[in-house]
Each structure stands twice: as C-alpha cells, then as structure tokens.
Design a protein around this motif. Structure first.
Motif, mmCIF file in Angstrom:
data_model
loop_
_atom_site.group_PDB
_atom_site.id
_atom_site.type_symbol
_atom_site.label_atom_id
_atom_site.label_comp_id
_atom_site.label_asym_id
_atom_site.label_seq_id
_atom_site.Cartn_x
_atom_site.Cartn_y
_atom_site.Cartn_z
ATOM 1 N N VAL A 129 -8.544 -2.350 6.593
ATOM 2 C CA VAL A 129 -8.673 -0.993 7.131
ATOM 3 C C VAL A 129 -7.386 -0.575 7.829
ATOM 4 C CG1 VAL A 129 -9.905 0.460 8.783
ATOM 5 C CG2 VAL A 129 -11.167 -1.172 7.385
ATOM 6 N N ALA A 130 -6.806 -1.478 8.613
ATOM 7 C CA ALA A 130 -5.567 -1.173 9.321
ATOM 8 C C ALA A 130 -4.437 -0.878 8.346
ATOM 9 C CB ALA A 130 -5.184 -2.332 10.232
ATOM 10 N N ALA A 131 -4.373 -1.634 7.259
ATOM 11 C CA ALA A 131 -3.332 -1.417 6.254
ATOM 12 C C ALA A 131 -3.480 -0.057 5.589
ATOM 13 C CB ALA A 131 -3.379 -2.525 5.205
ATOM 14 N N LYS A 132 -4.719 0.335 5.300
ATOM 15 C CA LYS A 132 -4.963 1.634 4.686
ATOM 16 C C LYS A 132 -4.546 2.773 5.617
ATOM 17 C CE LYS A 132 -6.761 0.437 0.736
ATOM 18 N NZ LYS A 132 -6.006 0.695 -0.502
ATOM 19 N N ILE A 133 -4.917 2.669 6.880
ATOM 20 C CA ILE A 133 -4.574 3.719 7.845
ATOM 21 C C ILE A 133 -3.062 3.794 8.035
ATOM 22 C CG2 ILE A 133 -4.765 4.436 10.266
ATOM 23 C CD1 ILE A 133 -7.590 3.301 10.283
ATOM 24 N N ALA A 134 -2.415 2.643 8.176
ATOM 25 C CA ALA A 134 -0.971 2.613 8.402
ATOM 26 C C ALA A 134 -0.195 3.150 7.192
ATOM 27 C CB ALA A 134 -0.523 1.189 8.718
ATOM 28 N N SER A 135 -0.602 2.749 5.987
ATOM 29 C CA SER A 135 0.103 3.204 4.789
ATOM 30 C C SER A 135 -0.090 4.694 4.556
ATOM 31 C CB SER A 135 -0.375 2.416 3.561
ATOM 32 O OG SER A 135 -1.751 2.645 3.312
ATOM 33 N N GLU B 143 0.824 -1.202 0.000
ATOM 34 C CA GLU B 143 0.000 0.000 0.000
ATOM 35 C C GLU B 143 0.865 1.261 0.000
ATOM 36 O OE1 GLU B 143 -3.161 0.475 -0.338
ATOM 37 O OE2 GLU B 143 -3.695 -1.628 -0.427
ATOM 38 N N ILE B 144 1.936 1.249 0.783
ATOM 39 C CA ILE B 144 2.831 2.415 0.840
ATOM 40 C C ILE B 144 3.452 2.674 -0.526
ATOM 41 C CG2 ILE B 144 4.992 3.307 1.801
ATOM 42 C CD1 ILE B 144 4.289 1.862 4.395
ATOM 43 N N LEU B 145 3.932 1.625 -1.185
ATOM 44 C CA LEU B 145 4.538 1.773 -2.508
ATOM 45 C C LEU B 145 3.517 2.284 -3.521
ATOM 46 C CD1 LEU B 145 6.746 -1.451 -2.699
ATOM 47 C CD2 LEU B 145 7.524 0.914 -2.423
ATOM 48 N N ARG B 146 2.302 1.801 -3.433
ATOM 49 C CA ARG B 146 1.247 2.241 -4.363
ATOM 50 C C ARG B 146 0.933 3.716 -4.168
ATOM 51 N NH1 ARG B 146 -3.843 -1.313 -3.953
ATOM 52 N NH2 ARG B 146 -4.416 -0.153 -5.824
ATOM 53 N N ASN C 18 -10.118 8.093 -2.508
ATOM 54 C CA ASN C 18 -10.336 7.811 -3.925
ATOM 55 C C ASN C 18 -9.803 6.441 -4.310
ATOM 56 O OD1 ASN C 18 -11.569 10.050 -5.584
ATOM 57 N ND2 ASN C 18 -10.106 11.227 -4.415
ATOM 58 N N ARG C 19 -8.670 6.054 -3.733
ATOM 59 C CA ARG C 19 -8.098 4.752 -4.049
ATOM 60 C C ARG C 19 -8.992 3.624 -3.550
ATOM 61 N NH1 ARG C 19 -3.832 5.474 -1.650
ATOM 62 N NH2 ARG C 19 -3.803 3.871 -0.026
ATOM 63 N N ILE C 20 -9.567 3.799 -2.369
ATOM 64 C CA ILE C 20 -10.486 2.792 -1.838
ATOM 65 C C ILE C 20 -11.701 2.654 -2.747
ATOM 66 C CG2 ILE C 20 -12.103 2.315 0.041
ATOM 67 C CD1 ILE C 20 -10.037 3.498 1.957
ATOM 68 N N ALA C 21 -12.203 3.786 -3.217
ATOM 69 C CA ALA C 21 -13.365 3.754 -4.107
ATOM 70 C C ALA C 21 -13.046 2.982 -5.393
ATOM 71 C CB ALA C 21 -13.801 5.178 -4.440
ATOM 72 N N LEU C 22 -11.852 3.218 -5.945
ATOM 73 C CA LEU C 22 -11.460 2.510 -7.166
ATOM 74 C C LEU C 22 -11.283 1.017 -6.908
ATOM 75 C CD1 LEU C 22 -8.871 5.045 -8.659
ATOM 76 C CD2 LEU C 22 -11.159 4.523 -9.524
ATOM 77 N N GLU C 23 -10.746 0.676 -5.742
ATOM 78 C CA GLU C 23 -10.553 -0.738 -5.405
ATOM 79 C C GLU C 23 -11.894 -1.439 -5.210
ATOM 80 O OE1 GLU C 23 -7.976 -0.779 -2.063
ATOM 81 O OE2 GLU C 23 -6.207 -0.222 -3.218
ATOM 82 N N ARG C 24 -12.862 -0.746 -4.653
ATOM 83 C CA ARG C 24 -14.197 -1.325 -4.510
ATOM 84 C C ARG C 24 -14.826 -1.543 -5.881
ATOM 85 N NH1 ARG C 24 -17.556 2.680 -1.447
ATOM 86 N NH2 ARG C 24 -19.161 1.061 -1.616
ATOM 87 N N LYS C 25 -14.638 -0.582 -6.770
ATOM 88 C CA LYS C 25 -15.236 -0.662 -8.098
ATOM 89 C C LYS C 25 -14.610 -1.786 -8.922
ATOM 90 C CE LYS C 25 -16.445 2.243 -12.061
ATOM 91 N NZ LYS C 25 -16.372 3.626 -12.622
ATOM 92 N N SER C 26 -13.282 -1.950 -8.778
ATOM 93 C CA SER C 26 -12.583 -2.971 -9.568
ATOM 94 C C SER C 26 -12.744 -4.380 -9.005
ATOM 95 C CB SER C 26 -11.091 -2.632 -9.637
ATOM 96 O OG SER C 26 -10.488 -2.742 -8.362
ATOM 97 N N GLY C 27 -13.192 -4.467 -7.740
ATOM 98 C CA GLY C 27 -13.348 -5.769 -7.124
ATOM 99 C C GLY C 27 -12.143 -6.216 -6.317
ATOM 100 N N TRP C 28 -11.103 -5.369 -6.247
ATOM 101 C CA TRP C 28 -9.894 -5.723 -5.504
ATOM 102 C C TRP C 28 -10.194 -5.887 -4.007
ATOM 103 C CZ3 TRP C 28 -5.442 -7.888 -5.383
ATOM 104 C CH2 TRP C 28 -4.491 -7.569 -4.414
ATOM 105 N N ALA C 29 -11.002 -4.989 -3.453
ATOM 106 C CA ALA C 29 -11.333 -5.080 -2.023
ATOM 107 C C ALA C 29 -12.052 -6.395 -1.725
ATOM 108 C CB ALA C 29 -12.198 -3.891 -1.610
#
Length: 240
Positions: A96-102, A8-11, A71-82
């Motif tokens: 959620v923890a990964a998103k907050i930490a990154s 997530e950090i690299l992204r 915005n990234r979370i929204a795109l991941e939900r739309k693409s099915g990655w989440a």
C-alpha cells in the motif's frame, strides 16, 4: 520496499492510461474551458486562466490516483501479482505504501505540464507562489492516492471499473473542476474532497488565509481514505 517503489513509478510512467488521463486530458480541457469562459473575467476570486490552472492540475493528480492506480491494482489482484508479493519478505503495509508513494511521484509531471501551459497563456505568479502552489497540489495528491488504493480493493477486480468511473466523475463535477455551483447545493459541494483540494490550491495561489474548518475537513478525508485503504487491503489479504 524502495525497489518496489522505483518499479511502480516506472510502470506508471510507461502506462498509456496515465499519459491520456493525467497529461493529455487536463491539457486539452484547460484550453477548452478557458475558451468556453472567454467572456467571464473571474471565477472563484481569480482570473479564469488561473482558476482552471488549479482545476486542471488537480484533475491530473486525481486522474493519476484514481483511474490509473486503482485500475492497476485491480489488474494486479486479478493476475495474482498482489498475492505473489505477499509471499515475499515485503511487510504488510509495504504494498500500500509503495502504491501511494509511486502515485504521488507520478503526479508531478501533470502539475508541471499545466503550470507551463498556464504560464504560456499569461498566468503570472512569483517564484515563491509557484513553488507553494506546486507543493500544495503535490502534497494534497497523497489524499487521493490513498483513495485510489481503497477503490482498487473495493470490489472484485472485474467489477471495479464502473465504481471508479462513478466516483471519479461525481468528484470532478462537485469539486468545481468545470465551474462552481451556487446556492445551497454549492454550500454542500464545497465540502467534497475535490472541492477542498481545489480550495487549498487557490489559497496557495492567492495567499489567502486557510480557515480551520477547511483544514480539518482535508485532514479528516486523509485519515478516512488511508484507513479505508488499509482496511480493504487487509480484507483482501484475508480472503485471498
């Protein structure tokens, strides 16, 4: 989960939106606001350059949390990655923890860039004051990282962008990013999340005492945003 955090950090760091809203925008606005207030000696009890140093550092932090992360979370939900991640062995709280930490990790560059810029403009603090201010702003960013996750799950992926921008813009205006309000409206605005975040920075910057009401409000927002992020994530999980 550690691997996911690193990914997530690299992204985030490779994201052009991150570069624009978190590094370039605060830098440009700092120079613009310092010049715009050139004839004013102080604001908020500190010099103009010191005031906007904190304001633009918090702007970069909140931008990373809200515009980039949400915005990234929204795109991941739309693409099915989440949804794909939920099918793995990753625990429910892991995403959620990964998103907050990154997001919290990605806010450090924005803080450091503004510090270097402010130093070049003549802002001087002791080594301990720089360290305390940096830590305060970085730790405070966790609150907005949680809000970014909550916004990312607040509505259908195609409808999230305007929600993010409205919340983001209102928070910046009320929070004193571009200047302070006076009178009864100013008394209200100082209790908004961004205003409290800026206040924490100025307390660390000047060595002033932190009153209990401010600390309680910050903790209250932290609990509220984390709880909201967890609730909306679970709701999305049930619906998908």
């Amino acid at each position: 989960m550690t691997t996911l955090i690193k990914l997530e950090i690299l992204r985030v760091l490779r994201n052009r939106r991150y570069l624009v809203f978190t590094l370039i925008l605060p830098t440009v606005l700092y120079l613009v606001m310092v010049n715009a207030y050139g004839k004013v000696d102080s604001l908020g009890g500190v010099s103009i350059k010191a005031y906007f140093m904190v304001a633009m550092a918090t702007l970069g932090t909140v931008s990373a949390s809200m515009t980039t992360n949400a915005n990234r979370i929204a795109l991941e939900r739309k693409s099915g990655w989440a949804r794909q991640l939920r099918l793995t062995a990753l625990p429910g709280y892991g995403y959620v923890a990964a998103k907050i930490a990154s997001t919290a990790a990605s806010t450090l560059p924005s803080i450091l860039v503004i510090f270097v810029l402010a130093y070049s403009e003549g802002v001087r603090l002791s080594a301990s004051e720089w360290l305390l201010l940096g830590l305060t702003l970085w730790i405070g960013g966790f609150v907005f990282a949680a809000l970014g996750v909550a916004l990312g799950y607040s509505a259908a992926p195609d409808s999230i962008q305007p929600i993010i921008m409205i919340v983001y813009t209102v928070m910046l205006i009320l929070g004193g990013t571009y200047g302070q309000f006076g009178g009864s409206f100013g008394a209200f605005a100082k209790w908004t999340p961004m205003a409290l975040y800026n206040q924490l920075g100025r307390v660390a910057q000047t060595g002033a005492s932190l009153d209990g009401g401010t600390m309680a409000a910050v903790l209250g927002y932290a609990v509220a945003f984390i709880s909201l992020a967890a609730f909306l994530y679970q709701r999305d999980r049930r619906e998908s």
